[in-house]
Design a protein around this motif. Structure first.
Motif, PDB file in Angstrom:
ATOM      1  N   ALA A 198       6.773  27.981   7.110  1.00 24.92           N
ATOM      2  CA  ALA A 198       8.034  27.305   7.421  1.00 24.92           C
ATOM      3  C   ALA A 198       8.391  27.483   8.896  1.00 24.92           C
ATOM      4  O   ALA A 198       8.894  26.561   9.538  1.00 24.92           O
ATOM      5  N   LYS A 199       8.112  28.652   9.443  1.00 25.44           N
ATOM      6  CA  LYS A 199       8.355  28.888  10.875  1.00 25.44           C
ATOM      7  C   LYS A 199       7.445  27.999  11.725  1.00 25.44           C
ATOM      8  O   LYS A 199       7.874  27.462  12.751  1.00 25.44           O
ATOM      9  N   MET A 200       6.192  27.870  11.300  1.00 25.64           N
ATOM     10  CA  MET A 200       5.260  27.018  12.045  1.00 25.64           C
ATOM     11  C   MET A 200       5.707  25.555  11.983  1.00 25.64           C
ATOM     12  O   MET A 200       5.647  24.838  12.992  1.00 25.64           O
TER      13      MET A 200
ATOM     14  N   ILE B 175       2.018  33.565  17.066  1.00 25.28           N
ATOM     15  CA  ILE B 175       0.620  34.012  16.980  1.00 25.28           C
ATOM     16  C   ILE B 175       0.587  35.529  16.793  1.00 25.28           C
ATOM     17  O   ILE B 175      -0.159  36.041  15.953  1.00 25.28           O
ATOM     18  N   GLN B 176       1.403  36.238  17.556  1.00 25.34           N
ATOM     19  CA  GLN B 176       1.459  37.699  17.411  1.00 25.34           C
ATOM     20  C   GLN B 176       1.948  38.092  16.017  1.00 25.34           C
ATOM     21  O   GLN B 176       1.435  39.046  15.413  1.00 25.34           O
ATOM     22  N   GLU B 177       2.916  37.356  15.488  1.00 27.13           N
ATOM     23  CA  GLU B 177       3.410  37.617  14.134  1.00 27.13           C
ATOM     24  C   GLU B 177       2.301  37.381  13.106  1.00 27.13           C
ATOM     25  O   GLU B 177       2.151  38.158  12.150  1.00 27.13           O
ATOM     26  N   ALA B 178       1.524  36.320  13.299  1.00 26.31           N
ATOM     27  CA  ALA B 178       0.424  36.027  12.376  1.00 26.31           C
ATOM     28  C   ALA B 178      -0.619  37.134  12.412  1.00 26.31           C
ATOM     29  O   ALA B 178      -1.111  37.580  11.363  1.00 26.31           O
ATOM     30  N   ILE B 179      -0.961  37.591  13.610  1.00 22.82           N
ATOM     31  CA  ILE B 179      -1.946  38.667  13.746  1.00 22.82           C
ATOM     32  C   ILE B 179      -1.449  39.922  13.039  1.00 22.82           C
ATOM     33  O   ILE B 179      -2.189  40.555  12.275  1.00 22.82           O
ATOM     34  N   GLN B 180      -0.196  40.282  13.263  1.00 19.92           N
ATOM     35  CA  GLN B 180       0.348  41.486  12.626  1.00 19.92           C
ATOM     36  C   GLN B 180       0.375  41.328  11.108  1.00 19.92           C
ATOM     37  O   GLN B 180       0.059  42.273  10.377  1.00 19.92           O
ATOM     38  N   GLY B 181       0.731  40.139  10.630  1.00 21.16           N
ATOM     39  CA  GLY B 181       0.745  39.897   9.187  1.00 21.16           C
ATOM     40  C   GLY B 181      -0.631  40.070   8.574  1.00 21.16           C
ATOM     41  O   GLY B 181      -0.779  40.676   7.494  1.00 21.16           O
ATOM     42  N   MET B 182      -1.657  39.567   9.246  1.00 21.99           N
ATOM     43  CA  MET B 182      -3.024  39.715   8.721  1.00 21.99           C
ATOM     44  C   MET B 182      -3.476  41.168   8.784  1.00 21.99           C
ATOM     45  O   MET B 182      -4.179  41.635   7.884  1.00 21.99           O
TER      46      MET B 182
ATOM     47  N   PHE C 205      -6.632  32.683  20.896  1.00 23.21           N
ATOM     48  CA  PHE C 205      -5.558  31.690  21.035  1.00 23.21           C
ATOM     49  C   PHE C 205      -4.427  32.216  21.922  1.00 23.21           C
ATOM     50  O   PHE C 205      -3.835  31.450  22.688  1.00 23.21           O
ATOM     51  N   LEU C 206      -4.133  33.509  21.801  1.00 21.82           N
ATOM     52  CA  LEU C 206      -3.089  34.085  22.655  1.00 21.82           C
ATOM     53  C   LEU C 206      -3.420  33.905  24.130  1.00 21.82           C
ATOM     54  O   LEU C 206      -2.518  33.675  24.945  1.00 21.82           O
ATOM     55  N   ASN C 207      -4.688  34.013  24.469  1.00 14.54           N
ATOM     56  CA  ASN C 207      -5.109  33.830  25.864  1.00 14.54           C
ATOM     57  C   ASN C 207      -4.921  32.386  26.325  1.00 14.54           C
ATOM     58  O   ASN C 207      -4.715  32.137  27.510  1.00 14.54           O
ATOM     59  N   HIS C 208      -4.988  31.443  25.399  1.00 11.24           N
ATOM     60  CA  HIS C 208      -4.907  30.022  25.736  1.00 11.24           C
ATOM     61  C   HIS C 208      -3.482  29.483  25.663  1.00 11.24           C
ATOM     62  O   HIS C 208      -3.190  28.454  26.267  1.00 11.24           O
ATOM     63  N   ALA C 209      -2.626  30.132  24.891  1.00  7.58           N
ATOM     64  CA  ALA C 209      -1.272  29.617  24.660  1.00  7.58           C
ATOM     65  C   ALA C 209      -0.408  29.769  25.902  1.00  7.58           C
ATOM     66  O   ALA C 209      -0.451  30.791  26.585  1.00  7.58           O
ATOM     67  N   GLY C 210       0.380  28.750  26.150  1.00  6.44           N
ATOM     68  CA  GLY C 210       1.319  28.799  27.259  1.00  6.44           C
ATOM     69  C   GLY C 210       2.758  28.893  26.783  1.00  6.44           C
ATOM     70  O   GLY C 210       3.602  29.479  27.446  1.00  6.44           O
ATOM     71  N   ASP C 211       3.049  28.346  25.631  1.00  6.70           N
ATOM     72  CA  ASP C 211       4.399  28.319  25.091  1.00  6.70           C
ATOM     73  C   ASP C 211       4.778  29.693  24.536  1.00  6.70           C
ATOM     74  O   ASP C 211       4.053  30.251  23.706  1.00  6.70           O
ATOM     75  N   GLU C 212       5.900  30.226  24.974  1.00  2.46           N
ATOM     76  CA  GLU C 212       6.312  31.575  24.572  1.00  2.46           C
ATOM     77  C   GLU C 212       6.654  31.657  23.083  1.00  2.46           C
ATOM     78  O   GLU C 212       6.376  32.667  22.438  1.00  2.46           O
ATOM     79  N   ASP C 213       7.270  30.612  22.528  1.00  2.00           N
ATOM     80  CA  ASP C 213       7.585  30.611  21.095  1.00  2.00           C
ATOM     81  C   ASP C 213       6.303  30.634  20.266  1.00  2.00           C
ATOM     82  O   ASP C 213       6.226  31.328  19.247  1.00  2.00           O
ATOM     83  N   LEU C 214       5.314  29.882  20.700  1.00  2.10           N
ATOM     84  CA  LEU C 214       4.026  29.870  20.009  1.00  2.10           C
ATOM     85  C   LEU C 214       3.361  31.238  20.105  1.00  2.10           C
ATOM     86  O   LEU C 214       2.815  31.741  19.112  1.00  2.10           O
TER      87      LEU C 214
END
Length: 170
Positions: free
Chosen positions: A145-147, A51-58, A38-47
């Motif tokens: 909530a952030k999402m 995504i990086q936060e979600a990966i680190q959380g997992m 998904f990171l490769n496909h995402a264009g929006d910087e906030d998104l």
């Protein structure tokens, strides 16, 4: 003293706890690989940041889960390899996930994760596992909530029919 008294780490896991933690670890492994794509496909910087936060959380969850399973003699599930980084421009337009699609998929995963954490909390008899999953649940709720805020701010949220016709107060 009985087998379920004293230090929770000295108590055996029951099959539900083993299955719940093993499945959680396996699911996180797959989601991490998917979110790297998904990171490769995402264009929006906030998104991308979320995504990086979600990966680190997992990954943080996985560390705790792996330690628990290893300490109890349970083999770990396989994990896919890290996904390579790609440039968004190199992905054909018709093959790209859009930012709203990515955000909706992650939001859905968070909702499913909350239910899964609640299930493990409810079936746990070891206090340490219940507490660990309580923390996972809290972290997922905060991330959710952030999402939600991101989806609202970007106009990506598609609400169900809204009930706007309310009875008048007497």
């Amino acid at each position: 003293m009985g087998i379920l008294n004293g230090n929770p780490q000295d108590e055996p896991l029951h099959y539900g706890e083993v299955f719940g933690t093993w499945t959680h670890l396996s699911t996180n492994n797959g989601l991490i690989a998917g979110y790297q794509s998904f990171l490769n496909h995402a264009g929006d910087e906030d998104l991308k940041k979320l995504i990086q936060e979600a990966i680190q959380g997992m990954k943080d969850e996985n560390h705790q889960l792996e330690e628990l399973l290893k300490a109890n003699g349970v083999g770990l599930p396989p994990a896919p390899p890290e996904r390579p980084v790609a440039r968004l421009e190199d992905i054909p337009v018709g093959a790209r996930f859009s930012d709203p699609e990515i955000s909706a998929a992650i939001s859905m995963d968070v909702a499913k994760g909350l239910v899964a954490c609640s299930q493990v909390i409810g079936q746990s008899i070891r206090e340490d596992i219940g507490m660990m999953y309580g923390q996972f649940h809290l972290n997922k709720a905060q991330f959710g909530a952030k999402m939600l805020k991101l989806n609202k701010n970007k106009g990506w949220l598609i609400p169900p029919p809204l009930h706007v016709d309310r009875p008048e107060k007497e």
